[in-house]
Scaffold this motif. Structure first.
Motif, PDB file in Angstrom:
ATOM      1  N   ILE A   1       0.820  -1.221   0.000  1.00  0.00           N
ATOM      2  CA  ILE A   1       0.000   0.000   0.000  1.00  0.00           C
ATOM      3  C   ILE A   1       0.850   1.265   0.000  1.00  0.00           C
ATOM      4  O   ILE A   1       0.583   2.205  -0.774  1.00  0.00           O
ATOM      5  CB  ILE A   1      -0.941  -0.006   1.223  1.00  0.00           C
ATOM      6  CG1 ILE A   1      -2.002  -1.098   1.064  1.00  0.00           C
ATOM      7  CG2 ILE A   1      -1.597   1.364   1.409  1.00  0.00           C
ATOM      8  CD1 ILE A   1      -2.837  -1.315   2.318  1.00  0.00           C
TER       9      ILE A   1
ATOM     10  N   HIS B   1       1.087   7.457  -6.292  1.00  0.00           N
ATOM     11  CA  HIS B   1      -0.111   8.239  -6.607  1.00  0.00           C
ATOM     12  C   HIS B   1       0.072   9.716  -6.256  1.00  0.00           C
ATOM     13  O   HIS B   1      -0.387  10.601  -6.989  1.00  0.00           O
ATOM     14  CB  HIS B   1      -1.331   7.668  -5.886  1.00  0.00           C
ATOM     15  CG  HIS B   1      -1.794   6.364  -6.437  1.00  0.00           C
ATOM     16  ND1 HIS B   1      -1.630   6.005  -7.754  1.00  0.00           N
ATOM     17  CD2 HIS B   1      -2.429   5.318  -5.838  1.00  0.00           C
ATOM     18  CE1 HIS B   1      -2.147   4.815  -7.958  1.00  0.00           C
ATOM     19  NE2 HIS B   1      -2.634   4.364  -6.810  1.00  0.00           N
TER      20      HIS B   1
ATOM     21  N   CYS C   1      -8.794  -8.084  -9.863  1.00  0.00           N
ATOM     22  CA  CYS C   1      -8.154  -6.991  -9.125  1.00  0.00           C
ATOM     23  C   CYS C   1      -7.501  -5.989 -10.076  1.00  0.00           C
ATOM     24  O   CYS C   1      -7.602  -4.771  -9.890  1.00  0.00           O
ATOM     25  CB  CYS C   1      -7.107  -7.550  -8.164  1.00  0.00           C
ATOM     26  SG  CYS C   1      -7.787  -8.478  -6.782  1.00  0.00           S
TER      27      CYS C   1
ATOM     28  N   HIS D   1      -8.359  -2.063 -10.699  1.00  0.00           N
ATOM     29  CA  HIS D   1      -7.228  -1.137 -10.559  1.00  0.00           C
ATOM     30  C   HIS D   1      -7.159  -0.207 -11.773  1.00  0.00           C
ATOM     31  O   HIS D   1      -7.012   1.016 -11.638  1.00  0.00           O
ATOM     32  CB  HIS D   1      -5.952  -1.965 -10.424  1.00  0.00           C
ATOM     33  CG  HIS D   1      -4.690  -1.172 -10.315  1.00  0.00           C
ATOM     34  ND1 HIS D   1      -4.435  -0.281  -9.292  1.00  0.00           N
ATOM     35  CD2 HIS D   1      -3.588  -1.133 -11.113  1.00  0.00           C
ATOM     36  CE1 HIS D   1      -3.235   0.260  -9.450  1.00  0.00           C
ATOM     37  NE2 HIS D   1      -2.705  -0.240 -10.550  1.00  0.00           N
TER      38      HIS D   1
ATOM     39  N   ASN E   1     -10.294   2.145 -12.006  1.00  0.00           N
ATOM     40  CA  ASN E   1     -10.219   3.231 -11.035  1.00  0.00           C
ATOM     41  C   ASN E   1      -9.386   4.394 -11.574  1.00  0.00           C
ATOM     42  O   ASN E   1      -9.716   5.567 -11.381  1.00  0.00           O
ATOM     43  CB  ASN E   1      -9.614   2.709  -9.730  1.00  0.00           C
ATOM     44  CG  ASN E   1      -9.794   3.675  -8.590  1.00  0.00           C
ATOM     45  OD1 ASN E   1     -10.909   3.981  -8.206  1.00  0.00           O
ATOM     46  ND2 ASN E   1      -8.699   4.169  -8.049  1.00  0.00           N
TER      47      ASN E   1
ATOM     48  N   ALA F   1      -9.318  10.986  -3.519  1.00  0.00           N
ATOM     49  CA  ALA F   1     -10.131   9.934  -2.892  1.00  0.00           C
ATOM     50  C   ALA F   1     -10.022   8.624  -3.670  1.00  0.00           C
ATOM     51  O   ALA F   1      -9.866   7.542  -3.073  1.00  0.00           O
ATOM     52  CB  ALA F   1     -11.588  10.378  -2.822  1.00  0.00           C
ATOM     53  N   LEU F   2     -10.077   8.713  -4.987  1.00  0.00           N
ATOM     54  CA  LEU F   2      -9.985   7.512  -5.819  1.00  0.00           C
ATOM     55  C   LEU F   2      -8.612   6.853  -5.698  1.00  0.00           C
ATOM     56  O   LEU F   2      -8.498   5.624  -5.651  1.00  0.00           O
ATOM     57  CB  LEU F   2     -10.276   7.860  -7.283  1.00  0.00           C
ATOM     58  CG  LEU F   2     -11.745   8.150  -7.616  1.00  0.00           C
ATOM     59  CD1 LEU F   2     -11.869   8.797  -8.993  1.00  0.00           C
ATOM     60  CD2 LEU F   2     -12.573   6.867  -7.547  1.00  0.00           C
TER      61      LEU F   2
ATOM     62  N   ALA G   1      -6.589   7.101  -3.114  1.00  0.00           N
ATOM     63  CA  ALA G   1      -6.485   6.530  -1.768  1.00  0.00           C
ATOM     64  C   ALA G   1      -7.145   5.155  -1.737  1.00  0.00           C
ATOM     65  O   ALA G   1      -6.597   4.195  -1.176  1.00  0.00           O
ATOM     66  CB  ALA G   1      -7.135   7.456  -0.747  1.00  0.00           C
ATOM     67  N   PHE G   2      -8.322   5.083  -2.344  1.00  0.00           N
ATOM     68  CA  PHE G   2      -8.996   3.780  -2.445  1.00  0.00           C
ATOM     69  C   PHE G   2      -8.130   2.787  -3.214  1.00  0.00           C
ATOM     70  O   PHE G   2      -8.010   1.616  -2.833  1.00  0.00           O
ATOM     71  CB  PHE G   2     -10.353   3.937  -3.142  1.00  0.00           C
ATOM     72  CG  PHE G   2     -10.946   2.631  -3.601  1.00  0.00           C
ATOM     73  CD1 PHE G   2     -11.573   1.791  -2.692  1.00  0.00           C
ATOM     74  CD2 PHE G   2     -10.850   2.226  -4.932  1.00  0.00           C
ATOM     75  CE1 PHE G   2     -12.104   0.570  -3.107  1.00  0.00           C
ATOM     76  CE2 PHE G   2     -11.380   1.011  -5.345  1.00  0.00           C
ATOM     77  CZ  PHE G   2     -12.006   0.184  -4.430  1.00  0.00           C
ATOM     78  N   ASP G   3      -7.517   3.245  -4.304  1.00  0.00           N
ATOM     79  CA  ASP G   3      -6.709   2.362  -5.143  1.00  0.00           C
ATOM     80  C   ASP G   3      -5.529   1.787  -4.365  1.00  0.00           C
ATOM     81  O   ASP G   3      -5.211   0.594  -4.492  1.00  0.00           O
ATOM     82  CB  ASP G   3      -6.203   3.119  -6.368  1.00  0.00           C
ATOM     83  CG  ASP G   3      -5.530   2.210  -7.372  1.00  0.00           C
ATOM     84  OD1 ASP G   3      -6.238   1.418  -8.018  1.00  0.00           O
ATOM     85  OD2 ASP G   3      -4.293   2.280  -7.504  1.00  0.00           O
TER      86      ASP G   3
ATOM     87  N   LEU H   1      -5.332   1.266  -1.150  1.00  0.00           N
ATOM     88  CA  LEU H   1      -5.861   0.255  -0.231  1.00  0.00           C
ATOM     89  C   LEU H   1      -6.253  -1.020  -0.986  1.00  0.00           C
ATOM     90  O   LEU H   1      -6.048  -2.137  -0.498  1.00  0.00           O
ATOM     91  CB  LEU H   1      -7.063   0.807   0.527  1.00  0.00           C
ATOM     92  CG  LEU H   1      -6.764   1.972   1.482  1.00  0.00           C
ATOM     93  CD1 LEU H   1      -8.065   2.533   2.047  1.00  0.00           C
ATOM     94  CD2 LEU H   1      -5.848   1.520   2.613  1.00  0.00           C
ATOM     95  N   TRP H   2      -6.796  -0.832  -2.172  1.00  0.00           N
ATOM     96  CA  TRP H   2      -7.199  -1.971  -2.997  1.00  0.00           C
ATOM     97  C   TRP H   2      -5.997  -2.850  -3.344  1.00  0.00           C
ATOM     98  O   TRP H   2      -6.091  -4.078  -3.359  1.00  0.00           O
ATOM     99  CB  TRP H   2      -7.875  -1.481  -4.264  1.00  0.00           C
ATOM    100  CG  TRP H   2      -8.253  -2.579  -5.209  1.00  0.00           C
ATOM    101  CD1 TRP H   2      -7.650  -2.929  -6.379  1.00  0.00           C
ATOM    102  CD2 TRP H   2      -9.339  -3.503  -5.041  1.00  0.00           C
ATOM    103  NE1 TRP H   2      -8.271  -4.003  -6.949  1.00  0.00           N
ATOM    104  CE2 TRP H   2      -9.316  -4.374  -6.155  1.00  0.00           C
ATOM    105  CE3 TRP H   2     -10.314  -3.675  -4.056  1.00  0.00           C
ATOM    106  CZ2 TRP H   2     -10.242  -5.406  -6.313  1.00  0.00           C
ATOM    107  CZ3 TRP H   2     -11.234  -4.707  -4.223  1.00  0.00           C
ATOM    108  CH2 TRP H   2     -11.190  -5.549  -5.338  1.00  0.00           C
TER     109      TRP H   2
END
Length: 255
Positions: free
Chosen positions: A45, A52, A199, A203, A206, A220-221, A223-225, A227-228
């Motif tokens: 992560i 990012h 996955c 990825h 996103n 936000a996107l 950050a989600f990525d 974590l994903w």
């Protein structure tokens, strides 16, 4: 033996039923090990998140054209190499965690085991290299296909031995890996694809969704990525572990 290690409750029965059971097991284990070992997820992560940040600062998500123009930017790639390394280390650590149930054991690989893994990986490249060179030189399509097939078979057998060493499974001999248990390598590849493909698709989707969005939405996107990607690594590790325990021979399943 922990709840996350292989148990006798594995799905029994025919081929498709057993494969379906293993695929469910992979996703169950991936989700549970992510919750049980967030430190391992962080290995994937944090480098992903760092890249990012660099991409957003470079302005890559301003438009599709900007993303393409900056895709090979040296700053992005500097973070990219760290990201790839972190992802690989994370999913290998998750595979060991599935086998040991311990974060400490997953990270502190015994020197002898580590040396064995490194030697097997080096040998895999050494064995595959001549086939690649011969493919470049031959002008015959049937020969190219035959050489490529032989290379894939060798790499599949070596993968079984590498993952066996990683998770501490010494039951698979070299002879069996290259002969009777070669179908296990095909099944392991299927399990990896079943974990990897969904996955990777999310990825990529996103990233496309983030294009030309307002900056808060992009943050936000991404950050989600990041974590994903942690879950991504956990699922790949689970696929390696479950696949390492499957013994499929030319004559059928072997428990």
């Amino acid at each position: 033996m922990t709840d996350l290690t292989m148990t006798e409750s594995r799905t029994r029965g025919g081929g498709l039923r057993r494969i379906a059971g293993d695929l469910v097991d992979i996703y169950r284990r991936g989700g549970r090990s992510l919750r049980a070992a967030p430190l391992l997820a962080a290995i994937a992560i944090l480098p992903e998140a760092a890249q990012h940040v660099a991409e957003i600062k470079l302005g890559m998500f301003v438009s599709i054209d900007a993303f393409r123009a900056l895709s090979n930017d040296p700053t992005r790639w500097a973070f990219g190499y760290a990201k790839v390394a972190g992802f690989v280390v994370a999913f290998l650590a998750f595979a060991r965690f599935q086998a040991t149930g311990s974060v400490r054991s997953a990270l502190l690989v015994p020197p002898r085991t580590l040396a064995r893994i490194v030697l097997l990986i080096a040998l895999t490249f050494a064995l595959a290299w001549p086939f690649g060179e011969l493919q470049k030189q031959t002008g015959s399509m049937p020969l190219t296909i035959a050489l490529g097939t032989a290379s894939v078979v060798i790499q599949g057998a070596m993968l079984l031995l590498i993952i066996g060493a990683l998770v501490g499974d010494r039951t698979l001999s070299w002879h069996a890996a290259f002969t009777s248990h070669l179908p296990s390598a095909l099944l392991l590849t299927l399990y990896l694809a079943a974990a990897f493909a969904p996955c990777q698709l999310l990825h990529m989707a996103n990233h496309k969704l983030a294009m030309a969005r307002p900056e808060p939405a992009v943050w936000a996107l991404m950050a989600f990525d990041a974590l994903w990607v942690g879950l991504f690594a956990s699922l790949v590790g689970a696929a390696l572990f479950v696949g390492s325990g499957v013994r499929l021979t030319w004559r059928g399943w072997r428990d």
